[in-house]
Design a protein around this motif. Structure first.
Motif, PDB file in Angstrom:
ATOM      1  N   ASN A 462      35.608  39.611  45.131  1.00  0.00           N
ATOM      2  CA  ASN A 462      36.292  40.295  46.111  1.00  0.00           C
ATOM      3  C   ASN A 462      37.649  38.986  44.950  1.00  0.00           C
ATOM      4  O   ASN A 462      38.703  38.854  45.696  1.00  0.00           O
ATOM      5  CB  ASN A 462      35.266  39.832  46.843  1.00  0.00           C
ATOM      6  N   ASN A 463      37.112  37.546  45.117  1.00  0.00           N
ATOM      7  CA  ASN A 463      38.010  36.658  44.752  1.00  0.00           C
ATOM      8  C   ASN A 463      38.691  36.454  43.573  1.00  0.00           C
ATOM      9  O   ASN A 463      39.631  35.860  43.126  1.00  0.00           O
ATOM     10  CB  ASN A 463      36.885  35.425  44.992  1.00  0.00           C
ATOM     11  N   LEU A 464      37.667  36.909  42.651  1.00  0.00           N
ATOM     12  CA  LEU A 464      38.992  37.554  41.578  1.00  0.00           C
ATOM     13  C   LEU A 464      39.648  38.281  41.898  1.00  0.00           C
ATOM     14  O   LEU A 464      41.234  38.610  41.383  1.00  0.00           O
ATOM     15  CB  LEU A 464      37.508  38.397  40.008  1.00  0.00           C
ATOM     16  N   GLN A 465      39.246  39.159  42.283  1.00  0.00           N
ATOM     17  CA  GLN A 465      40.838  40.492  42.358  1.00  0.00           C
ATOM     18  C   GLN A 465      41.845  39.896  43.047  1.00  0.00           C
ATOM     19  O   GLN A 465      43.257  39.613  42.998  1.00  0.00           O
ATOM     20  CB  GLN A 465      40.445  41.685  43.308  1.00  0.00           C
ATOM     21  N   ILE A 466      41.768  38.941  44.473  1.00  0.00           N
ATOM     22  CA  ILE A 466      42.445  37.520  44.220  1.00  0.00           C
ATOM     23  C   ILE A 466      43.446  37.327  44.401  1.00  0.00           C
ATOM     24  O   ILE A 466      44.709  37.222  44.480  1.00  0.00           O
ATOM     25  CB  ILE A 466      41.869  37.271  45.940  1.00  0.00           C
ATOM     26  N   TYR A 467      42.279  36.566  42.827  1.00  0.00           N
ATOM     27  CA  TYR A 467      43.956  35.680  42.135  1.00  0.00           C
ATOM     28  C   TYR A 467      43.953  36.964  41.220  1.00  0.00           C
ATOM     29  O   TYR A 467      45.455  35.888  40.474  1.00  0.00           O
ATOM     30  CB  TYR A 467      42.632  34.668  41.038  1.00  0.00           C
ATOM     31  N   LYS A 468      43.566  37.748  41.027  1.00  0.00           N
ATOM     32  CA  LYS A 468      44.258  38.337  40.366  1.00  0.00           C
ATOM     33  C   LYS A 468      46.003  39.309  40.948  1.00  0.00           C
ATOM     34  O   LYS A 468      47.135  39.505  39.805  1.00  0.00           O
ATOM     35  CB  LYS A 468      43.639  39.733  39.928  1.00  0.00           C
ATOM     36  N   LEU A 684      41.829  34.979  52.341  1.00  0.00           N
ATOM     37  CA  LEU A 684      40.934  36.492  51.939  1.00  0.00           C
ATOM     38  C   LEU A 684      40.112  35.682  51.149  1.00  0.00           C
ATOM     39  O   LEU A 684      39.079  36.568  51.306  1.00  0.00           O
ATOM     40  CB  LEU A 684      42.020  37.219  51.708  1.00  0.00           C
ATOM     41  N   LEU A 685      39.817  34.500  50.597  1.00  0.00           N
ATOM     42  CA  LEU A 685      38.539  34.055  49.921  1.00  0.00           C
ATOM     43  C   LEU A 685      37.186  34.552  50.370  1.00  0.00           C
ATOM     44  O   LEU A 685      37.216  34.017  51.807  1.00  0.00           O
ATOM     45  CB  LEU A 685      39.289  32.848  49.160  1.00  0.00           C
TER      46      LEU A 685
END
Length: 815
Positions: A462-468, A684-685
């Protein structure tokens, strides 16, 4: 727009796919390209078509010439198509459906009812916590002709959603667990939330609920007065249909039930309020279904807490255990096999093993043929069947390379290590409650320290996608996995990052990169610090060194001249733009450029980077902008002089959100991956890491007694003191003692007292009378707790995470 004909060939004998990573049977799959909060399924159409998928449901018209063999259904709302298909499927079956909604307890209640009723019914039920607008239709689509009862959960987050789920489920029996503030942001108040949830039961024959929730009781009686829905209430009141009164004891709860003009008593094996309420919901439901009270008591005695996730744990002989031993049904088995398949994709060196019990919902032997086919499709290499039925149908599983069959769990345990051994295997345990597979799990698990560090892999994704999502389309991403991935485990995190197609990994030292290579990580890896004596092993494992000084550059050039490499070796240049740690400064540019140009046949300059000294601190923004400009000027000078284009990167986690216009070619994600955003701009992290231990012993001490070394913990009044199985050797440092930190027990804070020992520490639980030996203790499980510990040390969260000792086992799970 014409309605969809679900009787057409497009839909016949097809498997539904909503996650491209879970593809197993391309030709038989229909891919639903759902647009989510973080991902868009349309981005994976080309990849899936290349893998053989030919049926797609989309919301955007595709370029048909690219997919000449594909069949497409295009509708504005893909999720709505999925729901309509589930509604169509549900209409094919006449069977009672129990639907469960409420703020809390839905999944536990569903699992407990399944355990209690599996002897009487062939059940369909929601896998895991499939209660959303997508999860409910996926659950319903699992109903088949053998089922004679279904149990589904339904959850909503805003007004209007329950109408869709009601149309799909059409429940005959409803259970409303409770009402609270969970997921309340989509509603103006609790009354609106109750009203929306009650829509699920508008055509139900009966509604089961607790009268103890006063507002809920009021709204239900008002809504269903003068309707055909019977209200089946229970609770501590004579107004209830079934009055129930509880008395909590040390290890159980006594329940007095007024039923059919009699007072009956039973004991339930739980003492916390949530479990008691869930358990009494099951009692009320079983009474409605006509089970005798004696039968109910016998079955409830065997209930145990249900794990809410699949966990990957260390096992004996370099194996890993996926413990899903609390129940066994066909849909749950499919979910667990999918989980095993994903783990195998990221850890192909582990062979796949399944230990399975008889499946209670199967009423004839022929149904086990479908299990055999399922295991072949998932390429299970070792199969161990437990139970009389599996033993009788052993021949169905002959296609599997290695098989064993036992009548009972005791027989299997007796043969562990003798007839059966394990080495480097992913072992999935899937057993019905009666088979007590938790005993097998205990035999196979590696004996570990009482303190554990849990890592939520779904939160990492989830966090990876938020930063992407913060990046420009052409910006690459490097993720730093140095210092054991900030304490969470380099290899496991690197696996996940490789699976999710990040561009680069970054490590601090050569040995970290070598360890990743040895375990199958193929991504490019940049090494921040390397010495001349490590150049040989660095090149052997295709690691890319950071060059930060002229002496190091000359040493590496000299090393390369002794090798007969076919191509120039990739390196990265570090520039010092103001942090003054490592890196080339502007005055060194002439010599640096001359050396690089002279040795272009040996060196492939892949990247140029620098560090912002204070990217997370607004008061230093002018300095950060000065660094950005210096970096841009120096990198441009290097590229122009050498006539090359490199990957330029400057921003870390904080910089990604604070300086989005300066992403250059790549960014470096670090602590943000673990849910810690220094600027708190990404709400949302999700927190990734939870450090927990347990209460080893509880002592009741008199006033003026002392606790711990040097007698630092002095009691001012009679106190209950809990001794915890964690100390400074685990990373819970001495500075946290003497009230400088708090831990969480039963969701309440308890302060430390006395000095922290090497392996133990003390907390004051005088205000927690229900706390008992063996209870779980949370050291931290959210950003605020990590930051509080950091403040105690006058440091940063990085130090808290990286201080967690290697002796603390890491447990990786997906929620």
């Amino acid at each position: 727009m014409a309605s969809i004909n679900f009787d057409s060939d497009f839909w016949q004998q097809k498997l539904l796919l909503i996650d491209s990573r879970k593809l197993i049977f391309p030709a038989q799959s229909i891919f639903f390209a759902i647009k989510g909060r973080l991902t868009d399924g349309h981005h994976f159409i080309a990849e899936l078509y290349q893998q053989g998928v030919r049926h797609f449901v989309l919301s955007e018209a595709p370029a048909l010439e690219k997919y000449p063999e594909a069949n497409f259904i295009v509708r504005p709302n893909v999720v709505q198509v999925l729901q309509e298909y589930a509604q169509y499927h549900r209409a094919q079956f006449e069977l009672p459906v129990i639907a469960i909604t409420g703020s809390n307890g839905k999944t536990i209640l569903k699992e407990w009812l399944s355990q209690l009723l599996e002897q009487d019914y062939t059940l369909a039920k929601s896998p895991k916590s499939y209660n959303s607008q997508i999860g409910v239709p996926l659950s319903v689509l699992a109903i088949n002709a053998q089922h004679n009862l279904a149990i589904f959960e339904a959850g909503i987050s805003t007004v209007g959603e329950m109408q869709q789920l009601q149309a799909i489920l059409k429940p005959s029996i409803g259970i409303f667990t409770n009402i609270g503030k969970a997921h309340a942001s989509g509603f103006s108040n609790l009354e609106e939330k109750i009203k929306e949830k009650l829509y699920l039961f508008r055509q139900a024959r009966i509604l089961i609920y607790s009268i103890n929730h006063k507002l809920l009781h009021q709204k239900i009686t008002k809504t269903f007065t003068n309707t055909d829905t019977q209200l089946w209430s229970w609770g501590a009141s004579t107004e209830a249909k079934i009055p129930m009164y509880t008395q909590v004891r040390t290890h159980k709860t006594l329940v007095q039930i007024h039923w059919t003009n009699k007072i009956v008593r039973l004991a339930i094996p739980f003492t916390n309020a949530a479990a008691i309420e869930n358990c009494l919901h099951t009692v009320a439901t079983l009474l409605y279904l006509g089970l005798p009270i004696q039968t109910i008591e016998q079955r409830i005695e065997k209930l145990r807490d249900v794990p809410m996730r699949l966990e990957l744990k260390e096992g004996i002989n370099n194996s890993q255990i996926i413990d899903d031993s609390y129940n066994n049904d066909l849909e749950g088995l499919k979910v667990a096999l999918d989980f095993l398949q994903q783990k195998h994709k990221t850890s192909p060196e582990y062979s796949k093993t399944l230990i399975l019990s008889d499946i209670p919902e199967f009423k004839n032997h022929q149904q086990y043929r479908s299990i055999a086919r399922l295991l072949q499709e998932h390429q299970i290499q070792k199969f161990i069947g437990v139970g009389s039925v599996l033993s009788q149908v052993a021949a169905y599983f002959n296609a599997i390379a290695e098989t064993y069959f036992f009548e009972t769990t005791n027989d299997l345990i007796a043969n562990l290590g003798a007839k059966i051994s394990f080495y480097q295997e992913s072992i999935l345990l899937k057993g019905a409650r009666a088979f007590e597979f938790e005993r097998i799990a205990q035999q196979l698990k590696k004996r570990i320290h009482g303190t554990i560090l849990e890592i939520n892999l779904e939160a990492v994704t989830n966090n990876l996608q938020i930063y992407k999502n913060q990046l420009l389309p052409k910006t690459k991403m490097m993720v730093m996995v140095k210092a054991s991935a900030y304490g969470s485990g380099s290899y496991e995190i690197a696996q996940l990052l490789q699976y999710n197609h990040v561009d680069y990994l970054g490590v601090a030292y050569v040995d970290e990169g070598v360890a990743l290579r040895k375990r199958g990580i193929q991504l490019p890896i940049m090494v921040m610090n390397s010495a001349a004596y490590e150049f040989e092993i660095l090149c052997k494992h295709r690691l890319e060194p950071v060059v930060y000084s002229l002496s190091m550059l000359n040493a590496f050039v000299h090393f390369l001249t002794t090798k007969a490499l076919d191509t120039p070796y990739p390196i990265h240049l570090e520039l010092d733009t103001g942090m003054h740690r490592l890196g080339f400064v502007a005055d060194e540019m002439p010599v640096l450029l001359s050396t690089l140009r002279k040795h272009q046949s040996l060196l492939d300059l892949k990247g140029i980077f620098s560090h912002l000294a204070a990217s997370d601190e607004q008061q230093h923004d002018s300095f950060s902008k000065q660094q950005i400009q210096t970096f841009q000027d120096l990198a441009q000078e290097i590229e122009q002089h050498l006539s090359i284009t490199t990957i330029k990167h400057l921003l870390n986690s904080a910089g990604i959100t604070r300086f989005p216009k300066h992403q250059f070619d790549m960014v470096r994600l670090g602590i943000g991956l673990y849910g810690i955003d220094p600027n708190q701009q990404l709400p949302l992290l999700q927190n990734v890491i939870c450090l927990k231990t347990s209460i080893a012993q509880i002592k009741t001490l008199d006033a003026k007694e002392t606790v711990g070394y040097s007698r630092k913990g002095t009691l001012k009044q009679p106190s209950r003191i809990a001794i915890l199985s964690i100390g400074y050797a685990d990373g819970f440092l001495r500075a946290f003692g003497n009230g400088n930190a708090q831990v969480k027990i039963n969701n309440q804070l308890a302060p430390t007292i006395g000095n922290i020992c090497m392996d133990m520490c003390f907390v004051d639980i005088s205000h927690l009378p229900e706390a008992k030996e063996g209870d779980e203790v949370i050291i931290f499980d959210q950003r605020e707790m990590i930051e509080a510990l950091a403040q105690t040390l006058e440091t940063i969260p990085y130090e808290i995470l990286t201080n967690i000792s290697a002796r603390v086992p890491r447990i990786f799970y997906e929620a």
